[in-house]
Design an enzyme around this catalytic site. Structure first.
Site, PDB file in Angstrom:
ATOM      1  CG  ASN A  93     -87.855 -56.935  14.629  1.00 26.72           C
ATOM      2  OD1 ASN A  93     -88.997 -56.867  15.084  1.00 26.72           O
ATOM      3  ND2 ASN A  93     -86.871 -57.523  15.270  1.00 26.72           N
ATOM      4  CG  HIS A 111     -79.061 -48.213  13.694  1.00 26.97           C
ATOM      5  ND1 HIS A 111     -78.845 -49.558  13.543  1.00 26.97           N
ATOM      6  CD2 HIS A 111     -79.862 -48.092  14.774  1.00 26.97           C
ATOM      7  CE1 HIS A 111     -79.479 -50.216  14.511  1.00 26.97           C
ATOM      8  NE2 HIS A 111     -80.112 -49.349  15.266  1.00 26.97           N
ATOM      9  CB  THR A 126     -75.892 -31.177  24.692  1.00 25.60           C
ATOM     10  OG1 THR A 126     -75.747 -30.452  25.915  1.00 25.60           O
ATOM     11  CG2 THR A 126     -75.356 -30.348  23.535  1.00 25.60           C
ATOM     12  CB  CYS A 170     -82.367 -58.067  19.875  1.00 26.32           C
ATOM     13  SG  CYS A 170     -82.387 -56.716  18.720  1.00 26.32           S
TER      14      CYS A 170
END
Ligand code: PLP
Length: 383
Positions: A149, A199, A235, A323
């Site tokens: 990345n 994303h 869910t 990050c």
């Protein structure tokens, strides 16, 4: 002032088609896919279609796709699967992985597991031979990222998967940066598990998937209800998943053009900067590379100052990965490809995507030179 977004590896804006699908889902497909009534059953049908769309992008079968809350969860889950389904205490990875792989492994070391962090070459890559040599009697998992990345280098993951398969060891790859940026075909390789995130491919945040090859035994990371064939409870996030699937469909439909366009703009940006500014180092592999990644270290300056001045011109970039910013340590990736502290501190990552224009690239080439020169004039490090 126009915003020029060049931080697509941190996250991407959503495509209008994705927003449309999600808006429709928020309005109309509010059912719980586990409910018996027609609203629930409708959601279940859409969920299945979404699974097929994501599977199609990587040449997998729908039943090999398990939706999660993103790349980080998928990485953690893949490691957990190895821990719980294989006897043994040894794991092999590289020293340039994303923290979503490195940090869970560091936590495991405290619990008595042994982890081999393979050293990478100057491009941030490992070889299948290196991986094979590191295999021990009780190795349960090999985890090597597909595309880095920060510096964009592409690892030979298909060959590494062959090595793992030969020794009967699970092979996981963090495919978050690879998805939608390089052709992936699970029907022709031996990857056991691959992490994906929505994303990073123009879908919504908080959704992703783990590809788990059929035949690989699986256990839950998150315990609870019977969703995702009883291995990922909770869910289902139907709007998010449908948005992810739409993004995957769009990525698959234009993969070749996407790669071709981005590679051209990337090389133009690289040349425009490298030919104009001295004392700069281009990081990452020259060819085996993410189509939208440019990573350069400028001697004598601080990456953070560079970012702030670029931002004042409307240009959004990053130093290393999103990050690690916020901490003063230079990126572990740049340190592990052999750069010194001083050079690693002057790093700039520009990552391009589908909304990047030729004009954007021209503007950045033009704006960056005076900024670097100004910072160098002020720098005590300048020779
Ligand atoms: C962004 C990223 C992740 C984390 O994915 P999230 O969906 O943000 O949790 C993991 N690995 C790599 C290589 C990434 O680029």
């Amino acid at each position: 002032m126009k915003t020029i977004y060049m931080d697509y590896s941190a996250t991407t804006p959503m495509k209008p088609e994705v927003i449309e699908v999600m808006t429709d889902a928020f309005k109309h497909h509010y059912g719980n896919a586990s409910s018996i009534h027609h609203i629930g059953q409708e959601a279940k049908v859409l969920l299945q279609q979404a699974r097929e769309q994501v599977a199609q992008l990587i040449g997998a079968e729908a039943r090999e796709i398990f939706f999660t809350a993103g790349g980080t969860e998928s990485d953690n889950w893949a490691i957990q699967i190895a821990l719980e389904t294989k006897p043994g205490k040894h794991i092999i990875t590289t020293n340039v992985e994303h923290h979503a792989v490195l940090h869970p492994l560091e936590a495991l070391e405290k619990k008595g597991y042994r982890v081999t962090y393979l050293p990478v070459d100057e491009y941030g890559m490992v070889t299948p031979e290196q991986v094979e040599e590191a295999i021990e009697e009780d190795t349960i998992l090999i985890s090597v990222m597909y595309i880095n990345n920060e510096i964009g280098s592409i690892n030979p993951v298909e060959q590494i998967a062959e090595v793992a398969a030969k020794h009967g060891i699970l092979f996981h790859t963090d495919g978050v940066q690879a998805l939608g940026n390089t052709p992936i075909d699970m029907s022709t390789n031996k990857i056991s598990m691959m992490s994906m995130s929505s994303h990073k491919i123009y879908g919504p945040k908080g959704v992703g998937a783990l590809y788990i090859r059929k035949g690989v035994r699986t256990v839950p990371l998150i315990h609870g209800g019977a969703q995702e064939r009883k291995v990922r409870a909770g869910t289902e996030n139907i709007p998010g998943i449908l948005g992810f699937a739409k993004a995957a469909e769009l990525a698959g439909a234009s993969l070749d053009q996407h790669i071709e366009k981005l590679s051209r703009l990337r090389d133009k940006l690289r040349d425009g900067i490298m030919n104009n500014i001295s004392d700069a180092k281009y990081n990452g592999h020259p060819v085996l590379r993410h189509p939208g990644n440019v990573n350069i270290c400028f001697k004598y300056i601080e990456g953070e100052s560079l970012l702030l001045l670029l931002d004042m011109k409307g240009i959004c970039a990053s130093s290393g990965s999103a990050c690690t910013s916020g901490s003063l340590d230079p990126s572990h990736v740049l340190m592990n490809i052999g750069l010194t502290h001083e050079i690693a501190h002057g790093s700039l990552r520009l990552t391009l995507g589908d909304f990047t224009t030729e004009q954007d690239v021209d503007t950045v080439i033009e704006e960056i030179k005076p900024i670097v020169e100004r910072l160098r004039e002020m720098s005590p490090l300048t020779e």
